[in-house]
Every structure is written in structure tokens, then in C-alpha cells.
Write an enzyme that holds these catalytic residues in place. Structure first.
Site, short mmCIF file in Angstrom:
data_model
loop_
_atom_site.label_atom_id
_atom_site.label_comp_id
_atom_site.label_asym_id
_atom_site.label_seq_id
_atom_site.Cartn_x
_atom_site.Cartn_y
_atom_site.Cartn_z
N SER A 190 -13.43 0.69 -7.85
CA SER A 190 -13.80 -0.44 -7.22
C SER A 190 -14.15 0.23 -5.29
O SER A 190 -14.11 -0.42 -4.73
CB SER A 190 -12.98 -1.61 -7.11
OG SER A 190 -11.76 -1.35 -7.05
N ASN A 191 -12.54 1.59 -5.62
CA ASN A 191 -13.14 1.75 -3.97
C ASN A 191 -13.50 3.77 -4.21
O ASN A 191 -12.79 4.24 -4.84
CB ASN A 191 -11.56 1.76 -3.51
CG ASN A 191 -11.07 2.17 -2.51
OD1 ASN A 191 -11.55 3.09 -1.44
ND2 ASN A 191 -9.88 2.79 -2.76
N GLU A 238 -1.13 -1.35 -11.33
CA GLU A 238 -0.99 -2.16 -12.35
C GLU A 238 -2.85 -1.20 -12.78
O GLU A 238 -3.18 -1.75 -14.29
CB GLU A 238 -1.97 -3.53 -11.61
CG GLU A 238 -4.32 -3.79 -10.98
CD GLU A 238 -3.38 -2.79 -10.45
OE1 GLU A 238 -2.57 -2.37 -9.20
OE2 GLU A 238 -4.65 -1.81 -9.12
N LYS A 239 -3.17 0.10 -12.72
CA LYS A 239 -3.90 0.27 -13.09
C LYS A 239 -3.76 1.43 -13.77
O LYS A 239 -4.43 1.62 -15.49
CB LYS A 239 -4.17 1.72 -12.05
CG LYS A 239 -5.08 1.28 -11.08
CD LYS A 239 -6.00 2.45 -9.80
CE LYS A 239 -6.76 1.66 -9.29
NZ LYS A 239 -5.61 1.57 -8.06
N ARG A 296 -8.85 12.35 -7.22
CA ARG A 296 -8.88 11.32 -8.38
C ARG A 296 -10.55 12.00 -8.89
O ARG A 296 -10.68 12.19 -9.91
CB ARG A 296 -8.57 10.52 -8.62
CG ARG A 296 -9.65 9.25 -7.75
CD ARG A 296 -9.25 7.94 -7.89
NE ARG A 296 -9.95 7.13 -7.08
CZ ARG A 296 -9.15 5.63 -7.37
NH1 ARG A 296 -8.37 4.87 -7.37
NH2 ARG A 296 -10.26 4.82 -6.28
N TYR A 318 4.21 5.22 -6.93
CA TYR A 318 2.80 4.47 -6.59
C TYR A 318 2.13 4.57 -8.02
O TYR A 318 1.21 5.00 -8.46
CB TYR A 318 2.14 5.15 -5.87
CG TYR A 318 1.12 4.24 -5.28
CD1 TYR A 318 1.21 2.98 -4.45
CD2 TYR A 318 0.19 4.65 -5.50
CE1 TYR A 318 0.63 2.20 -4.62
CE2 TYR A 318 -1.46 4.21 -5.18
CZ TYR A 318 -1.01 2.85 -4.28
OH TYR A 318 -1.85 1.89 -4.13
N GLU A 366 0.95 -1.47 0.16
CA GLU A 366 -0.22 0.05 -0.70
C GLU A 366 0.76 1.39 -0.12
O GLU A 366 1.89 1.04 0.58
CB GLU A 366 -1.00 0.12 1.46
CG GLU A 366 -2.35 -0.94 1.70
CD GLU A 366 -2.80 -0.95 0.27
OE1 GLU A 366 -3.17 -0.07 -0.05
OE2 GLU A 366 -3.42 -2.33 -0.53
N ASN A 382 -5.37 5.65 -6.59
CA ASN A 382 -6.60 6.19 -5.18
C ASN A 382 -5.49 7.63 -4.15
O ASN A 382 -5.80 8.35 -3.61
CB ASN A 382 -6.24 5.61 -3.79
CG ASN A 382 -5.66 4.77 -3.68
OD1 ASN A 382 -4.49 5.48 -3.72
ND2 ASN A 382 -6.20 3.13 -3.00
N TYR A 415 -8.52 4.76 -20.97
CA TYR A 415 -9.08 4.33 -20.06
C TYR A 415 -8.13 5.46 -18.49
O TYR A 415 -6.82 5.31 -18.54
CB TYR A 415 -8.12 3.10 -19.90
CG TYR A 415 -8.25 2.60 -18.06
CD1 TYR A 415 -10.04 2.01 -18.31
CD2 TYR A 415 -7.38 2.36 -16.92
CE1 TYR A 415 -10.60 1.89 -16.83
CE2 TYR A 415 -8.41 2.09 -16.09
CZ TYR A 415 -9.44 1.45 -15.65
OH TYR A 415 -9.55 1.03 -14.55
#
Ligand SMILES: *[C@@H]1O[C@H](CO)[C@@H](O)[C@H](O)[C@H]1NC(C)=O
Ligand SMILES: *[C@@H]1O[C@H](CO)[C@@H](O)[C@H](O)[C@H]1NC(C)=O
Length: 355
Positions: free
Chosen positions: A182-183, A246-247, A193, A243, A125, A237, A232
Site C-alpha cells: 500500500s505504500n 501485522e505484515k 524491500r 519492527y 512508526e 518498509n 506471502y
């Protein structure tokens, strides 16, 4: 998922075709009696005995997988991975998942630690989403993180290729901009964001998917859905050096142009060529970004330039099942432990991590 598996497996297979010499050598060695064995240099079975033992102290988030997946997906087979605590005193390294450590440290591996043993701090994280459990500052030998300056740095990487690939065919598109969210928990740092998205969506149509919205994607729809979008939103986050998750790998692997929000462009360019993505900081505001995306939507030649990198680089689809979240990290640690026997202490890990 199957497609991702097949692609990554075939890449692995392509890069490391099985050697024809190995099986006969193995057989010959097996036939030798123990006493006549002259410690042949290339013996498969000797190599197996030499493999360091990496003990996974707890399964991160209880997401279990087969250790043989390291070989299957990444061709990593040079350590002996185990979750059997009875091997503790003989383990070369013990991997401890930060979020699995209890606040009073009562579930850490026992002391005294064997003198040869290294403890690995496993944490993926960002600092925004990290709780400082007191007492861990000087316990570990190796750090494992997305950070490039961790002892063991974990990320999906683009692979160079010597022989240029023939023209890459951009997948068929029926959506303009997509975003899987998803979060949406504000405590995880998503407000930057979200604010950018709110403004952007006033000027361009964004198709939303994911747990945070009603249109939930199943795993096997992930890559096909990404492929069907021209752009895309690879919005992290929280914003921290290195950081980059995979995004961005998803759209790169799917044949879609990532629009990134995260650390500065220069940081992205440590890992991905600058002409493979669009960075929000290239534009004055979300409105100018939207105008640029509309422009690319009308200009196919300009749009296709975002795939020129495909000639010399190959992306690898990442594993997407939730239970596979830690496969790459654990396999990377295995490979590291097999290659590095150096003495090492990791001091003040929070100082390093948060500052
Ligand atoms: C092992 O390697 C050494 C040096 O490379 C060589 O001299 C020796 O003959 C090899 N032994 C076997 C059993 O292959
Ligand atoms: C690992 O780190 C601990 C704590 O700093 C240290 O006491 C120990 O000697 C180190 N062991 C190895 C094998 O590097």
C-alpha cells in the site's frame, strides 16, 4: 472483516467465558442502601469507581472508534477511556500521539500536570519514519511502541494452547506468492524491500495487490486473498529491531506461509516459532529463495510442515480497517494503566528510540 471479528470475538469468548457469579453479585449490591454498604470486596460498582481514567488527548490520524471496542475485541475493560478534555485534571494518564504534536508544542496538554498523572508517548512508526519534534525528550512518563523494551509494548501475539488443536487444514491455494503493497513512497525506507522484490520476481511469479498497484483489495477481501496464496511477502518498509508488524500476523492468521524481510531471524523468533516462516536471510540471494519456494510448491508434505506450530499456538487476526489502526495500542495502554500505578519518568526518549 466480519470473519476476523467473529474469530477474534469467539477466541475472546472462549478464553474468558462470562462468569455466572457476577450478575447476581451486582444485583445484590445495587439493592443495598448507600449507608449499609460495607465495601464488599468483589463489588462490580466499586471496581468501576476505582478504574483509572485514561484521556486520549487527540485521536491519532483522526481515526475514531468506540472505546467499547476494547472490551469487544480484546476483553479489556479495566480503565475508563475518554476523549473528554474536561476530565484532564482528574485523569490518571494522558495519551499523546507523537505525530499529532505540533512543532511548537502548543497543542500539548496544559501545565501544571496533576502530580499523580502520567503522560504516555504513543508512537508506532519505526525510527526511519519518525520526526524528532524538539522538546519532548523529558516530558513523558511512559513510552508506548512496537519495541519490546517500551514501557507499553504493542503487538499481536500468538497464544499458547494446552490442548493440542486437531489437524489444521491448509486453505485451498490458487496463487503461489502474493504481496499487498500500500505504500511505495521511497522516503519511508522501502528501497531495500523493493530491490529484493525486483530480483525475486525475475525468478518466481508474484501476484501484487494494493494501493501502490492497480489491483486494490477491499477490506473483506484481505484474509480470503491471503488464504489463497501459498506464500506471502511480509516485507517491512524499514528494518529495525522488533519492527515486526501485522505484515506477518496476516499470513499466520490466514493459513499462509510468510516470507519475511526485516530484522534478523532471531528477532522474529522472539515472537513466532522458527518453523512458521521463511526468512530471506536464510538464502544467499533472491534466486535461491525462489528455487526453494518452487520446491515447496511441488512438495506438499514439506510445505505442510510450516503449519505444525498450529497444533500448540493460535494466531489472532488483527483488525484491518484503517480507522482501527490504533485500537490495539490504545486498549493495551488502558490495560497497562489499570495494572501499574508505579511512579515513572521516561527520560531522553529520542536517545532510547533512535540509538
Ligand atoms: C474482604 O476481604 C477480607 C480479606 O480477604 C475479608 O476478611 C472480609 O470479610 C471481606 N469483606 C467482604 C465484605 O466480603
Ligand atoms: C511524570 O514525568 C514527569 C517528567 O519527568 C515528572 O515530573 C512527573 O513527576 C512524573 N509523574 C509520575 C506520576 O510518574
Amino acid at each position: 472483516m466480519t470473519l476476523a471479528g467473529v474469530i477474534s470475538f469467539s477466541i475472546v469468548f472462549y478464553m474468558f467465558p462470562p462468569s455466572r457469579n457476577c450478575p447476581p453479585q451486582f444485583v445484590i449490591h445495587e439493592q443495598q442502601s448507600e449507608s449499609s454498604s460495607d465495601k464488599s470486596n468483589n463489588s462490580v460498582s466499586n471496581a468501576a469507581e476505582d478504574k483509572p481514567i485514561l484521556l486520549l488527548w487527540v485521536w491519532p490520524e483522526n481515526y475514531r472508534f468506540e472505546f467499547s471496542d476494547c472490551k469487544k475485541f480484546y476483553n479489556i475493560d479495566n480503565c475508563k477511556l475518554t476523549d473528554d478534555r474536561s476530565l484532564y485534571t482528574n485523569s490518571d494518564a494522558v495519551m499523546v500521539y507523537h505525530r499529532g504534536i505540533s512543532w511548537d508544542l502548543s497543542n500539548l496538554p496544559p501545565s501544571p500536570r496533576p502530580p499523580f498523572q502520567k503522560w504516555i508517548w504513543l508512537h508506532l512508526e519505526s525510527p526511519t519514519n519518525t520526526k524528532k519534534i524538539p522538546g519532548l525528550e523529558n516530558l513523558f512518563n511512559l513510552t508506548l511502541s512496537y519495541r519490546q523494551d517500551a514501557d507499553i509494548a504493542v503487538r499481536m501475539r500468538l497464544k499458547t494452547r494446552k490442548k493440542p488443536a486437531e489437524d489444521f487444514v491448509v486453505p485451498k491455494k490458487d496463487k503461489l506468492v502474493c504481496w499487498i503493497v500500500s505504500n511505495n513512497d521511497p522516503s519511508t525506507g522501502v528501497s531495500a524491500r523493493n530491490k529484493y522484490y525486483q530480483e525475486l520476481s525475475k525468478h518466481i511469479k508474484v501476484t501484487l495487490f494494493g494501493r501502490a498497484y492497480s489491483w486494490f483489495l477491499s477490506y473483506d477481501e484481505y484474509y480470503p486473498t491471503l488464504s489463497s496464496c501459498k506464500f506471502y511477502l511480509s516485507f517491512e518498509n524499514s528494518i529495525h529491531k522488533d519492527y515486526i508488524t501485522e505484515k506477518i500476523n496476516g499470513p499466520l492468521a490466514a493459513g499462509t506461509v510468510p516470507v519475511v524481510l526485516g530484522p534478523p531471524r532471531k528477532n522474529y523468533e522472539n515472537f513466532v516459532p522458527g518453523d512458521a516462516f521463511i526468512h530471506v536471510e536464510d538464502f544467499q540471494d533472491p534466486k535461491s529463495l525462489a528455487e526453494y519456494l518452487h520446491l515447496l510448491d511441488r512438495d506438499d508434505v514439506a510445505y505442510r510442515r510450516y503449519f505444525n506450530w498450529r497444533k500448540h499456538l493460535t494466531p489472532t487476526p488483527h483488525l484491518i480497517l484503517q480507522t482501527q489502526e490504533f485500537v490495539l495500542a490504545i486498549c493495551t495502554a488502558c490495560d497497562y494503566i489499570a495494572r501499574h500505578r508505579d511512579y515513572k519518568e521516561a527520560h531522553d526518549i529520542y536517545d532510547w528510540y533512535f540509538n
